[in-house]
Design an enzyme around this catalytic site. Structure first.
Site, PDB file in Angstrom:
ATOM      1  N   GLU A  98     -25.643 -23.128  47.493  1.00 52.85           N
ATOM      2  CA  GLU A  98     -24.776 -23.965  46.685  1.00 52.85           C
ATOM      3  C   GLU A  98     -25.549 -24.645  45.569  1.00 52.85           C
ATOM      4  OE1 GLU A  98     -23.220 -26.917  49.523  1.00 52.85           O
ATOM      5  OE2 GLU A  98     -24.557 -28.392  48.622  1.00 52.85           O
TER       6      GLU A  98
ATOM      7  N   HIS B 256     -12.557 -25.843  48.218  1.00 56.36           N
ATOM      8  CA  HIS B 256     -12.189 -27.119  48.840  1.00 56.36           C
ATOM      9  C   HIS B 256     -12.410 -28.272  47.873  1.00 56.36           C
ATOM     10  CE1 HIS B 256     -16.579 -26.889  49.957  1.00 56.36           C
ATOM     11  NE2 HIS B 256     -16.549 -28.185  49.735  1.00 56.36           N
TER      12      HIS B 256
HETATM   13 CO    CO Z   1     -18.412 -29.179  49.734  1.00 59.72          CO
END
Ligand code: CO
Length: 138
Positions: A44, A79
């Site tokens: 990420e 999300h």
């Molecule tokens: Co997150």
């Protein structure tokens, strides 16, 4: 229990480098951090936008939750994450409303923050992450 910020909006991608290059070219943004989180099966990058972030997620393989998401639904919104002051209190509150939680106990997420996920069935098919930051935003 009110969230005090949208900590991040997470976008699942197939190619993190390509996605970061697109964000840079289109919006002039650059990632503040980048890390592999084996326990979540992702790499990420956190790209600051104002007081929040875009979290760009690349699955580490097809048999990971984000890998299966991308296979099934393609790239896109994965999300949204709310910053909460007290994650245990937030979990307890949500349990009291009867919604389905993925995590009943906080776990450690990116940046060492404490996180928990709420099942997408709770709110409009949208996966929600609660984040209690280890350090307050500056
Ligand atoms: Co997150």
């Amino acid at each position: 229990m009110l969230p005090y910020n949208i900590d991040h909006v997470a976008i699942a991608v197939r190619d993190l480098d390509a996605a970061l290059a697109d964000l840079k070219e289109q919006y002039g943004t650059e990632p503040l951090s980048r890390e592999v989180i084996e326990s979540q099966g992702v790499e990420e990058a956190m790209v600051p936008v104002g007081a929040s972030y875009i979290q760009v997620l690349q699955p580490l393989g097809p048999e990971t939750p984000v890998g299966r998401f991308v296979e099934k639904r393609g790239e896109g919104l994965h999300h949204i994450a709310f910053s909460v002051p007290d994650i245990e209190a937030a979990i307890e509150h949500l349990e009291s409303t009867g919604v389905r939680l993925i995590d009943h106990e906080p776990r450690v997420g990116g940046g060492g923050n404490r996180i928990a996920f709420v099942h997408p069935s709770a709110f409009a098919g949208t996966l929600v992450e609660l984040v209690e930051l280890v350090e307050e935003p500056t």
